[in-house]
Design an enzyme around this catalytic site. Structure first.
Site, mmCIF file in Angstrom:
data_model
loop_
_atom_site.group_PDB
_atom_site.id
_atom_site.type_symbol
_atom_site.label_atom_id
_atom_site.label_comp_id
_atom_site.label_asym_id
_atom_site.label_seq_id
_atom_site.Cartn_x
_atom_site.Cartn_y
_atom_site.Cartn_z
ATOM 1 N N GLU A 3 -8.058 3.830 -7.262
ATOM 2 C CA GLU A 3 -6.704 3.849 -7.721
ATOM 3 C C GLU A 3 -6.071 3.222 -8.771
ATOM 4 O O GLU A 3 -5.611 3.420 -9.946
ATOM 5 C CB GLU A 3 -5.486 3.527 -6.756
ATOM 6 C CG GLU A 3 -4.565 5.347 -6.806
ATOM 7 C CD GLU A 3 -3.743 6.184 -4.708
ATOM 8 O OE1 GLU A 3 -4.150 6.170 -4.375
ATOM 9 O OE2 GLU A 3 -3.236 5.188 -5.265
ATOM 10 N N PHE B 56 1.376 -1.344 0.186
ATOM 11 C CA PHE B 56 -0.237 -0.244 -0.183
ATOM 12 C C PHE B 56 0.817 1.197 -0.231
ATOM 13 O O PHE B 56 1.839 1.024 -0.037
ATOM 14 C CB PHE B 56 -0.718 0.082 1.075
ATOM 15 C CG PHE B 56 -1.966 0.488 1.470
ATOM 16 C CD1 PHE B 56 -3.399 -1.647 0.290
ATOM 17 C CD2 PHE B 56 -2.794 0.548 1.529
ATOM 18 C CE1 PHE B 56 -4.263 -0.588 0.142
ATOM 19 C CE2 PHE B 56 -4.298 1.277 0.824
ATOM 20 C CZ PHE B 56 -5.301 0.202 0.212
ATOM 21 N N GLN C 18 -7.711 14.908 3.802
ATOM 22 C CA GLN C 18 -6.757 14.051 2.761
ATOM 23 C C GLN C 18 -7.416 14.366 0.948
ATOM 24 O O GLN C 18 -8.859 13.705 1.659
ATOM 25 C CB GLN C 18 -6.863 13.131 2.929
ATOM 26 C CG GLN C 18 -6.168 12.115 2.003
ATOM 27 C CD GLN C 18 -5.334 11.454 2.760
ATOM 28 O OE1 GLN C 18 -6.030 10.116 3.154
ATOM 29 N NE2 GLN C 18 -4.171 10.745 3.473
ATOM 30 N N ARG D 175 -2.598 11.556 6.677
ATOM 31 C CA ARG D 175 -3.306 9.812 6.520
ATOM 32 C C ARG D 175 -2.081 8.447 5.529
ATOM 33 O O ARG D 175 -2.446 9.004 4.451
ATOM 34 C CB ARG D 175 -4.064 9.678 6.978
ATOM 35 C CG ARG D 175 -4.540 7.892 7.324
ATOM 36 C CD ARG D 175 -6.213 7.938 7.128
ATOM 37 N NE ARG D 175 -6.809 7.959 5.749
ATOM 38 C CZ ARG D 175 -7.053 7.186 5.190
ATOM 39 N NH1 ARG D 175 -6.319 5.943 5.286
ATOM 40 N NH2 ARG D 175 -7.463 7.438 3.850
ATOM 41 N N ARG E 202 -0.854 10.232 -4.286
ATOM 42 C CA ARG E 202 -1.923 10.756 -4.472
ATOM 43 C C ARG E 202 -1.945 12.886 -4.161
ATOM 44 O O ARG E 202 -2.699 13.262 -5.216
ATOM 45 C CB ARG E 202 -2.508 10.227 -2.928
ATOM 46 C CG ARG E 202 -3.360 9.655 -3.889
ATOM 47 C CD ARG E 202 -4.115 9.347 -1.894
ATOM 48 N NE ARG E 202 -5.079 7.537 -2.216
ATOM 49 C CZ ARG E 202 -5.436 7.061 -1.552
ATOM 50 N NH1 ARG E 202 -5.843 7.658 -0.300
ATOM 51 N NH2 ARG E 202 -5.552 5.765 -1.335
ATOM 52 N N HIS F 119 -11.850 13.231 1.121
ATOM 53 C CA HIS F 119 -11.271 11.873 1.462
ATOM 54 C C HIS F 119 -11.726 11.539 2.780
ATOM 55 O O HIS F 119 -11.997 10.714 2.999
ATOM 56 C CB HIS F 119 -9.985 11.770 0.055
ATOM 57 C CG HIS F 119 -10.212 9.558 0.277
ATOM 58 N ND1 HIS F 119 -11.523 8.544 0.398
ATOM 59 C CD2 HIS F 119 -9.283 8.840 0.924
ATOM 60 C CE1 HIS F 119 -11.081 8.378 0.110
ATOM 61 N NE2 HIS F 119 -9.660 8.166 0.930
ATOM 62 N N HIS G 162 -8.567 13.138 -2.451
ATOM 63 C CA HIS G 162 -7.926 11.990 -3.340
ATOM 64 C C HIS G 162 -8.169 12.576 -5.043
ATOM 65 O O HIS G 162 -9.136 13.437 -4.812
ATOM 66 C CB HIS G 162 -8.682 10.703 -3.243
ATOM 67 C CG HIS G 162 -9.009 9.315 -3.735
ATOM 68 N ND1 HIS G 162 -8.804 9.734 -5.060
ATOM 69 C CD2 HIS G 162 -8.353 8.904 -2.722
ATOM 70 C CE1 HIS G 162 -8.411 8.478 -5.148
ATOM 71 N NE2 HIS G 162 -8.068 7.561 -4.706
ATOM 72 N N LEU H 92 -15.573 8.460 -5.440
ATOM 73 C CA LEU H 92 -14.038 7.778 -5.848
ATOM 74 C C LEU H 92 -14.223 6.636 -6.115
ATOM 75 O O LEU H 92 -14.205 6.108 -6.674
ATOM 76 C CB LEU H 92 -14.137 7.032 -3.816
ATOM 77 C CG LEU H 92 -12.165 7.597 -3.827
ATOM 78 C CD1 LEU H 92 -12.137 8.905 -4.093
ATOM 79 C CD2 LEU H 92 -11.531 6.844 -2.810
#
Lengths: 345, 567, 282
Positions: free
Chosen positions: B247, B118, B232, B381, B278, B346, B234, B244
């Site tokens: 990715e 990740f 945050q 995060r 991101r 997000h 996205h 969303l």
């Protein structure tokens, strides 16, 4: 393709939403309100309802949360079919309208009405509780959080799809038997029960199964496949129901309940005659007393019309039954071998 | 009503874990979970990716220590290092505990819990269940709560804390089914109400209900909010809904294209192109739009995510979910047409200021999950740490409250207080003359936040944002509730949610204006670099006389010294 | 002449003999020849596949293999038999190991399941093979002035992954047949709903409630009769009609026809010839 381009150029259409309305504080019975809005291509039913609530009628009440097809809040009937409003395209629904240009929006069925498109989900939660829709872990308390169960891909595959369920209750709303009796366990709870019963981490399989075979349980399903067909996550719910029955026959024996006896009768008849012996099916399922009490009046009418199934001796066996029977029994041997193998494992 | 030992507000991952753990800690306690939705609807279900834990099932050399470092670095050194210690040390235990009680984790070939790589993590340590990790965790927790007989008050909308002096006496909430305002006298209250990123409205990937209710209630009760400016974004949200597009679309080779037909990422990340980090991709898209190279539509400006060159077969086999979402929410088939996208708010790093045990400054009030700021995420995060956060700190808050409930006298909530809560609602429903529509205000709030308190921030923009929010708050006083029904008055609920968002929006903007540096998700055009000397600290916002008063708090350091954050 | 192997459903040999009898009257008129499979066995209803999945596969592989031996498609006139045999076919085609195991046994009878014959409903043969135009041309007594409620039943529609001929949410084949025969279809909400047959012996009250709902809608819509492509649906809607309506406190009745009878009527055969007098409600 040309159609897509045409629609794109067209851009917007006037759509009427015919929405079920009911406010228990003032309405003695439900009615429908029509809202006509201009809906652009790509807009969902939920976004349309949001628009109506914000711009036309703030009293229109419905649930919505994630708006992305994962929380299950906005289950409702659109053009008669239970689904999520947030993943239903208005322009797709226009093709399904009974009256051109009018999309009907109604609450889910078989759950108590609260207001407009909102129904009470408590009965579903109560049933999840009644049928122990949870894992009762066999991990010793002292090892909790310290050890992992080892789970094979094979086992994982058994419940992977079932854990997609978001409890939107579309299947509950579409279920034929639930409409006839609100006590019925309901497809979503059967699916969850199945998912728990095939999980090797769980320790209450037998207890859960014992509850499932009682009245209003797994044997009451009428195989209409409406649950599966309406599932917003395309989960094969009927396969789960069948698997519970298969498990019940194996774990609890073929004489356990009327449902089990009924199912087992097919096996017996096919082996014996290659044909179903319908005349004695009620007796074999429910016994003589039930049959006399429930079916005698109807049997009389049927005798008059010469509609009664022939008594067992008169049921003609399928042609070539002897060789068929031999093959059937050979398969029985195969099945026995399979069981031996799986038990050794 | 008999006073509760613990009232938990929120039925997502943090709230349910708190309930479970509190019952385990002391089965004799009288515990209630209030949730404005059925718990299984909570936004935890939307988390697809997974939860990080150094189980070392996949990479044998992974360790808790490495997880700690990755998290601190990812936070741009704003996370409290002792809190990150707790998060990462507890992680393996919590993942295994969930496994033990039924979460259907995907598996490795050796039948142990599977892990995958990740973003921002040095080892593949993200535990997952296909692309439905949050959903299955939430189901597991809900199932276990039903098993243990947790007392649920579903579809209750929390209104206020009942505060007496330095402590709370419980909660006041509205039963949506009846419209009745009810008292929940309680020794302790745990807020676990999720994030506040929905204040960006159509420019947010969050659920409609992620309106920061718990934070707003705590804030109005005088409890400080921490690091609220960190939100945050996205890079790829759908144009109309903000939902969303994961990715994977770029991972498989999708292009980002502006209205001139350029693959503009060449300007910002020549090597990595669309696969840059991101925050960089988000800033690049936003720059294209700001400089006039975006497409225009009634639903706002956007750019294209083009998958057509990948071909129908690959799209159908590898990106079926993205295709489905694009069809469902934009009416666009990515096989035939590019997907309209723009960055979307997000996740909210900020929240109710708590210590490592979930305690707030107010006796008997705790918070956990996205609504709290411990802080483990600092300025940014890492993927896979949000589910972990709600589980670890939900559990800790439940445990702490169960241990400490005995310290507090049972409170009682007066009829007078209840009446006040009702009164406030009633006045809303009796407008006269000119009135405002909550829907318009909500959309304007999202717009001003996206524009002025969005990805790029700057002094004059932030001043404009603060002014806009103040005006919206004024106009809010004239919002009219049209639905006069007591039964399931969603009109009223949405108005109250808007009020919560407006209160919190001010703290986000004020925090963003105060923080004169760029760190993690917070990018100031006028202060483009991280300024550790002045700003290596948390910001606080406390409500005093109706205004957000800024404050600050040091960052707890530990083994790791400040370093530049590069990948 | 189009030739088909014809599967003899258990129920059509016992309670609903009129189905096969009426087909015999008109099959030649429509250029059809149905070769009855006297060696065929019970498909297992909707039960055998979970009682014993392997026996289920064997029995139905054999039913299909009998048709394959003649080089013909298999035609079925009971919804549940159709769904069941098609389900088995799907499993056999998708599971080579199962197919092999079954074929090893079928060898004893000189049979082999290859997967070459289609399994189709009588209704589909009429609409798709004979064709609506041909049917229209053959009609001698058009069903005009009749308001007809089309009741498809479940297993000709669902699961759609197995059936696939009609849109399960908005089926049209039966409506088309009715209209080709000159009849008038009425909007019928229950057209794709359940008759309740499969729980009749296990949960009778629920079953009859299910049936009563459909009957009630047809009666309230002032339909002249209901028509169904399934003898099981017919058994409930006709045979159990009085009991179901009594349970639902509805004082009325409505005739229920098989599609084979409706076709026969439109082609000029009498109710007596077709066996319609054998119905409980007529």
């Amino acid at each position: 393709m040309t159609e897509i381009i045409d629609q794109h150029q067209e851009g917007k259409r006037d759509v009427t939403f015919r929405v079920f309305r009911f406010n228990p504080q003032v309405d003695s019975k439900p009615y429908f309100d029509d809202y006509t809005i201009s809906a652009e291509r790509g807009i969902t039913v939920l976004r349309s309802l949001n628009y109506i609530k914000e711009h036309v009628d703030a009293t229109l009440s419905f649930r919505a949360f994630c708006q992305a097809g994962i929380c299950g809040s906005c289950g409702m009937r659109v053009n008669g079919i239970s689904k999520l409003a947030c993943t239903s395209q208005v322009w797709d629904e226009l093709d399904k309208c009974r009256e051109p240009g009018i999309i009907r929006v109604e609450p889910l069925r078989s759950l108590p009405m609260i207001k407009d498109l909102i129904v009470d989900m408590d009965p579903l939660v109560d049933k999840m509780t009644r049928y122990s829709n949870w894992i009762d872990s066999t991990m010793p308390l002292a090892d909790m959080g310290k050890k992992e169960f080892l789970i094979s891909e094979e086992e994982f595959q058994q419940y992977d799809k079932a854990t997609d369920c978001i409890l939107c209750a579309s299947c509950v709303s579409e279920c034929s038997i639930l409409r006839a009796n609100k006590e019925y366990v309901s497809p979503a709870v059967l699916l969850k029960s199945y998912r728990m019963n095939v999980d090797s981490r769980d320790g209450i399989h037998d207890l859960r199964l014992a509850e499932l075979v009682k009245d209003h349980g797994v044997w009451d399903c009428t195989h209409c496949y409406r649950c599966q067909e309406s599932c917003v996550k395309s989960i094969p719910i009927m396969e789960a129901i069948h698997a519970i029955r298969e498990d019940a026959l194996e774990s609890r024996g073929p004489r356990d309940t009327s449902g089990a006896k009924h199912a087992e009768a097919f096996m017996e008849d096919i082996e014996k005659k290659g044909k179903l012996v319908e005349a004695t099916l009620p007796i074999r399922t429910n016994g003589v007393v039930w049959t006399l009490r429930n079916l005698l009046p109807m049997a009389m009418k049927m005798i008059v019309k010469r509609r009664t199934p022939p008594p067992p001796p008169l049921v003609k066996s399928a042609k070539g039954i002897k060789i068929f029977r031999a093959m059937f029994r050979e398969m029985t041997e195969h099945v026995k071998q399979d069981h031996l193998k799986s038990h050794k494992k | 009503m008999k006073p509760f030992d613990i009232v938990i507000v929120g039925g997502g991952g943090a709230g349910l874990y708190a309930a479970m753990e509190a019952m385990k800690t002391n089965p004799a306690l009288n515990i209630a979970v209030l949730s404005k939705v059925y718990p299984n609807r909570s936004h935890t279900s939307a988390a697809q990716g997974g939860a990080n834990a150094a189980l070392a099932n996949k990479a044998k050399d992974d360790s808790v220590e490495m997880h700690i470092f990755d998290t601190i670095k990812g936070s741009d050194y704003l996370a409290d290092q002792d809190a990150v210690d707790v998060l990462c040390s507890e992680a393996p235990k919590i993942i295994r505990e969930l496994e033990n009680i039924g979460t259907p984790w995907s598996r490795m070939e050796d039948n142990t819990i599977a892990q995958r790589p990740f973003g921002g993590a040095g080892r593949p340590r993200c535990c997952y269940c296909a692309d439905k990790t949050g959903h299955t965790i939430l189901q597991t927790l809900y199932e276990q709560c039903l098993r243990k007989g947790v007392l649920f008050f579903n579809e209750y909308f929390a209104l206020n804390l009942s505060v007496h002096g330095s402590r709370s006496r419980g909660l006041i909430a509205m039963n949506m089914k009846t419209g009745k305002v009810e008292a929940f006298p309680a020794k302790t209250v745990i807020f676990a109400t999720g994030g506040y990123a929905k204040m960006y409205w159509n420019r947010s990937s969050n659920a409609a209900g992620n309106t920061g209710d718990g934070q707003a209630i705590a804030y109005r009760a005088g409890i400080p909010m921490k690091d609220m400016e960190f939100v945050q974004f996205h890079p790829t949200g759908l144009r109309k809904s903000g939902l969303l597009v994961t990715e994977g679309a770029r991972g498989e080779g999708g292009y980002l294209i502006n209205k001139d037909g350029e693959r503009f990422m060449a300007r910002y990340a020549k090597e990595k192109m669309e696969l840059g980090p991101r925050d960089l991709v988000s800033r690049s898209i936003e720059t294209e739009i700001l400089e006039g190279r975006g497409f225009d539509s009634p639903a706002g400006k956007y750019i294209h995510l083009d998958l057509r060159h990948l071909g129908a077969d690959l799209i159908k086999s590898r990106l079926p979910q993205i295709r489905e979402m694009s069809l469902n929410f934009e009416g666009v088939d990515p096989i035939e047409e590019p997907i309209p996208i723009r960055p979307t708010a997000h996740y909210s790093m900020g929240g109710i200021d708590t210590d490592n045990f979930g305690r707030t400054v107010m006796d008997g009030v705790y918070a956990a999950g996205e609504c709290a700021c411990v802080s483990v995420h600092g300025a940014n995060r890492l993927g896979g740490n949000s589910l972990l956060d709600i589980l670890v700190f939900g559990r800790i808050a439940g445990h702490t409250a169960a241990e400490e409930a005995g310290k507090f006298e049972p409170g009682s909530i007066s009829e007078e207080e209840l009446r006040e809560s009702v009164e406030e609602i009633r006045t809303r429903m009796q407008p006269s003359g000119h009135y405002e529509r909550y829907g318009a205000l909500r959309e304007e709030l999202g717009q001003t936040l996206a524009l002025n308190v969005g990805i790029f921030r700057e002094s004059s923009l932030l001043h404009k944002g603060i002014q806009d929010i103040a005006e919206l708050k004024e106009r809010f006083k004239k919002v009219r509730v049209f639905d006069s029904s007591d039964v399931f008055n969603t009109n009223l609920q949405q108005v109250l949610e808007l009020k919560n968002m407006l209160d919190l929006a001010e703290t986000v903007a004020v925090g963003a204006l105060a923080r004169e540096e760029s760190r993690g998700s917070h990018t100031r055009i006028d202060f483009p670099v991280r300024d550790d000397e002045k700003w290596h600290k948390h910001t606080l916002a406390t409500l005093v006389d109706g205004k957000a008063i800024p404050g600050e708090k040091p960052v707890t350091m530990g083994r790791y010294e400040l370093q530049e954050r590069t990948y | 002449m189009k030739r088909y192997a014809y599967y003899m459903s258990c129920i059509n040999e016992s309670m609903t003999k009129e189905v096969d009898r009426s087909i015999d009257f008109w099959q030649k008129d429509l250029g059809l020849e149905f070769v009855k499979l006297h060696e065929g066995t019970c498909c297992g209803g909707s039960n055998l596949d979970y009682v014993s999945p392997k026996h289920f596969a064997l029995v139905n592989a054999r039913n299909i293999a009998l048709a394959e031996k003649m080089g013909l498609d298999l035609v079925v006139s009971c919804n549940t038999c159709l769904m069941t045999i098609r389900t088995a076919k799907k499993k056999l085609d998708e599971t080579p190991a199962l197919k092999k195991e079954v074929n090893d046994i079928l060898k004893k009878e000189g049979l082999e399941y290859r997967g070459t014959s289609e399994v189709r409903h009588l209704l589909w043969v009429l609409v798709d093979d004979v064709g609506l135009d041909t049917i229209k041309a053959k009609v001698t007594v058009p069903l005009k002035n009749y308001r007809i409620a089309p009741f498809y039943g479940c297993h000709i529609l669902r699961p759609s992954t197995v059936l696939g001929r009609d849109n399960p949410l908005a089926p049209s084949s039966l409506d088309q047949l009715i209209e080709a025969l000159g009849g008038q279809t009425i909007p019928f909400e229950h057209k794709n709903r359940c008759c309740g047959f499969h729980t009749l012996l296990v949960a009778e009250e629920e079953s009859l409630n299910v049936a009563a709902e459909a009957l009630e809608e047809a009666i309230n819509s002032k339909a002249d009769f209901i028509v169904t492509p399934c003898p099981l649906c017919h058994t409930v809607l006709d045979g159990y009609q009085s009991k179901a309506l009594k349970q639902a406190h509805i004082d009325s009745s409505i005739p229920v026809f098989h599609i084979s009878e409706m076709v026969g009527l439109a082609l000029g055969y009498t109710a007596k010839q077709l066996g319609i007098k054998r119905h409980i409600v007529c």
